[in-house]
Design an enzyme around this catalytic site. Structure first.
Site, short mmCIF file in Angstrom:
data_model
loop_
_atom_site.label_atom_id
_atom_site.label_comp_id
_atom_site.label_asym_id
_atom_site.label_seq_id
_atom_site.Cartn_x
_atom_site.Cartn_y
_atom_site.Cartn_z
N GLU B 48 8.20 3.93 -5.25
CA GLU B 48 7.44 3.04 -4.40
C GLU B 48 8.44 2.12 -3.75
O GLU B 48 9.25 1.49 -4.44
CB GLU B 48 6.48 2.19 -5.23
CG GLU B 48 5.15 2.82 -5.49
CD GLU B 48 4.26 1.86 -6.25
OE1 GLU B 48 4.32 0.64 -6.01
OE2 GLU B 48 3.53 2.34 -7.12
N ASP B 59 0.92 -9.86 -6.13
CA ASP B 59 2.23 -9.90 -6.78
C ASP B 59 2.49 -11.20 -7.52
O ASP B 59 2.17 -12.29 -7.05
CB ASP B 59 3.34 -9.67 -5.75
CG ASP B 59 3.41 -8.21 -5.33
OD1 ASP B 59 3.46 -7.35 -6.23
OD2 ASP B 59 3.38 -7.93 -4.12
#
Lengths: 388, 263
Positions: B48, B59
């Site tokens: 990724e 995040d």
């Protein structure tokens, strides 16, 4: 003109709104929508809310004719005195409603973001009232410029968590609250402070704030103002005021933070100078660069220092239901001074933006009647303005 | 090899893919591709590649800081996509990009998906685009021959898992923990139950990520998932390294350890 009273099934107001949030949150948003609809159809819930608004918040707030200001600007100005609501701003209307919802959902913990601190104080207040644990996320820059409200939140038993990310202002506080919620969603309710965020938040906050406009209509009786004006950051006081007036032949004007001037790029005028995109869970107008990166907003007023805006305002703008203007930091400070001197009312810097627009547009408004949502009191801003 | 083929091959061989994550432009644009190469040599099966976004809601602090570093040192969205293409080209391994919906929207769904395909990438993960809102991007992805990878969380209902499966992605991304990306102490308690719920709905491959950072956690994930995704543990090592050589050494060590734990 027809106004959508509620968003469609996907939570959209025209092209705006929706639910652009991490998957972890979606089931909670669905449950919240269901619970909110059930609550708003529950006479017991509505009675408790209405009792609290009267006895705890102090509603209805007055609609006050500002005679000396009216004389000075040549415009008849009526002030909807949300500054007289408990805790000193309209934010309490929403937090009492959502606090009741949190209790109804059995969530023992509440989180909130705050910019100016008014929503944080109002959330801490509601949590004290209902015996809920409360954590408020606040940008480090705002902690500095709204120090009094930080102390109030702590006095009310809330934990104030400083947010250092980004510019340390309202956008970053919202992001921090959303991140916390992704981890704690099963035990925590997020009392978002404005008509922003993923569906159903924009609708929930609007419904709890529409009491502002509904009371104003009642207080006006058969009279109709020419213009209704309110400041717009995320847009909760303005949407609460505008929504009941929409489609009634009254001009609706939202005043955004022009900061140091739109041409400088240092402003918070999302609707005036932004473009459509996705911020904090909703499709709306936002400040962004060519690649879709969020830009920092700027305003002397922490409550308007936000690069997004409620999706229903985006819809109101495109549909021509309301129009959106901006005034600068300097114009807002001047208006704060003028209203204080002429009326004995010290407005919040946020609310002063609406007054400043009237002062600037006095020639065009001459002889007209204008209702202003005076969304909050300015005690919190005195240190910041004095040391500027 | 495409990601779909790699996942199919792994399943038939009874092994689990290791898909590390690193942000494009971290620690520098020059070093990015080399670090992915080091991870490929240490046993990664694919990647990724994070494309930095200014408001990364899914995040935690480590990847958020990586995004800030990348953006402030000139890794624009477009530059990030170029670096991702470089990773796919140099490593020859399947790659997906991970980012957020707004920069994709700004670019235009069709243009973006065409870029993904032209760059030799297999698909995209948009962390704030749930299945309800994902349909237009999923359609554009399908048109371009790439995949929009949906996320499924411990809170997701079987109905919503069905919606994710209906998009026919290369894999379903199972979020192992409540919360944003980041390292967690101890086992991922709800992860295997989540995979079991996904398996009841679909035979599509399952990649598991969020909160998987140690070899022990990776081993547990590999028992139930088709692919294991490790992000923050990788990014933190790069951010903490004093030099590119140190970062390379740390990633080689980490990926080798994860590989050994999974196999």
């Amino acid at each position: 003109m027809t106004v959508m009273s509620r968003p469609d099934d996907s939570g959209r107001f025209g092209a705006y709104g929706g639910r652009f949030a991490p998957e972890t949150l979606i089931p909670a948003l669905e449950a919240l929508e269901e619970e909110f609809e059930a609550a708003m159809a529950d006479p017991e819930f509505l009675r408790e809310l209405s009792d609290l608004l009267r006895d705890f918040v102090g509603r209805p707030t007055p609609l006050y004719e500002a005679t000396r200001l009216s004389e000075a600007v040549g415009v008849r100005v009526l002030l909807k005195r949300e500054d007289l609501a408990h805790t000193g701003a309209h934010k309490i209307n929403n937090t009492v409603g959502q606090g009741l919802l949190a209790r109804r959902m059995g969530k023992p913990r509440v989180i909130a973001e705050t910019g100016a601190g008014q929503h944080g104080v109002a959330t801490a207040t509601a949590c004290a009232l209902f015996g809920l644990e409360c954590e408020v996320f606040m940008g480090v820059v705002d902690i500095e410029r709204q120090a009094i409200n930080v102390e109030r939140m702590r006095m009310l038993g809330a934990t104030v968590t400083p947010v250092t990310a980004g510019a340390g202002t309202l956008k970053d506080a919202v992001s921090a609250a959303l991140r916390d919620w992704v981890a704690t969603v099963e035990t925590t309710h997020y009392i978002i402070g404005s008509v922003v965020g993923p569906h159903p938040f924009p609708t929930i906050v609007r419904e709890f704030q529409r009491v502002i406009g509904e009371e104003t209509l009642t207080q006006l009786g058969d009279r109709r103002p020419d213009v209704v004006v309110a400041c717009v950051g995320g847009g909760s006081n303005s949407m609460g005021m505008f929504h009941p007036f929409a489609g009634r032949g009254v001009e609706l004007v939202g005043v955004e933070a022009g900061g140091e001037g739109l041409s400088t790029g240092r402003h918070g005028a999302t609707l005036s100078a932004g473009s459509p995109g996705v911020l904090h869970g909703a499709m709306t107008y936002m400040l962004q660069d060519d690649e879709g990166q969020v830009l920092e907003a700027h305003s002397i007023s922490a409550g308007l220092d936000y690069p997004g805006v409620g999706p229903e305002h985006a819809y109101f703008k495109d549909a021509g239901i309301a129009r959106y203007e901006s005034v600068t930091d300097d114009e807002a400070i001047e208006a704060m001074t003028v209203l204080s001197a002429l009326e004995g009312i010290v407005p919040a810097l946020e609310s002063a933006h609406a007054i400043a627009w009237i002062a600037r547009e006095r020639a065009a408004l001459a002889g007209k009647t204008v209702v202003v949502c005076l969304s909050g009191r300015g005690d919190k801003d005195l240190d910041h303005v004095r040391t500027r | 090899m495409t990601l779909t083929a790699a996942l199919r091959g792994a399943r038939s061989e009874g092994r689990t893919l290791l898909l590390p994550y690193l942000m494009a432009g971290v620690p520098t644009q020059e070093a990015t591709v080399d670090l992915f190469m080091a991870m490929a040599e240490a046993g990664a099966d694919g990647f990724e590649v994070g494309i930095p976004y200014a408001d990364p809601l899914m995040d935690g602090p480590v990847i958020e800081a990586a995004g800030r570093l990348a953006l402030s040192s000139g890794t624009t969205f477009g530059r990030g996509m170029e670096l991702a293409a470089g990773v796919a080209d140099r490593t020859g391994l399947p790659c997906v990009v991970m980012t957020y919906v707004n920069p994709i929207l700004r670019r235009g769904y069709e243009r973006f998906c065409a870029e993904v395909a032209a760059a030799g990438l297999d698909g995209v993960i948009a962390a704030d685009l749930p299945v309800d809102e994902g349909e237009p991007l999923a359609a554009a992805a399908k048109e371009a021959g790439v995949s929009l990878i949906p996320l499924v969380a411990p809170t997701t209902s079987p109905e919503r898992i069905g919606l994710a499966a209906a998009m026919e992605p290369a894999f379903i991304y199972a979020v192992a923990e409540l919360g944003v990306t980041g390292e967690r102490a101890g086992p991922n308690e709800r992860a295997s139950a989540l995979v079991a719920r996904i398996r009841e709905v679909t035979d599509l491959p399952v990649g598991m990520g969020v909160g998987i950072s140690t070899p022990e956690q990776a081993r547990s994930a590999a028992m139930v998932a088709d692919a294991v995704i490790v992000g923050t543990a990788v990014v933190r090592r790069v951010l903490e390294a004093g030099s590119n050589r140190e970062a390379t050494r740390a990633l080689t060590h980490l990926v080798s350890a994860l590989r050994a734990a999974i196999d």
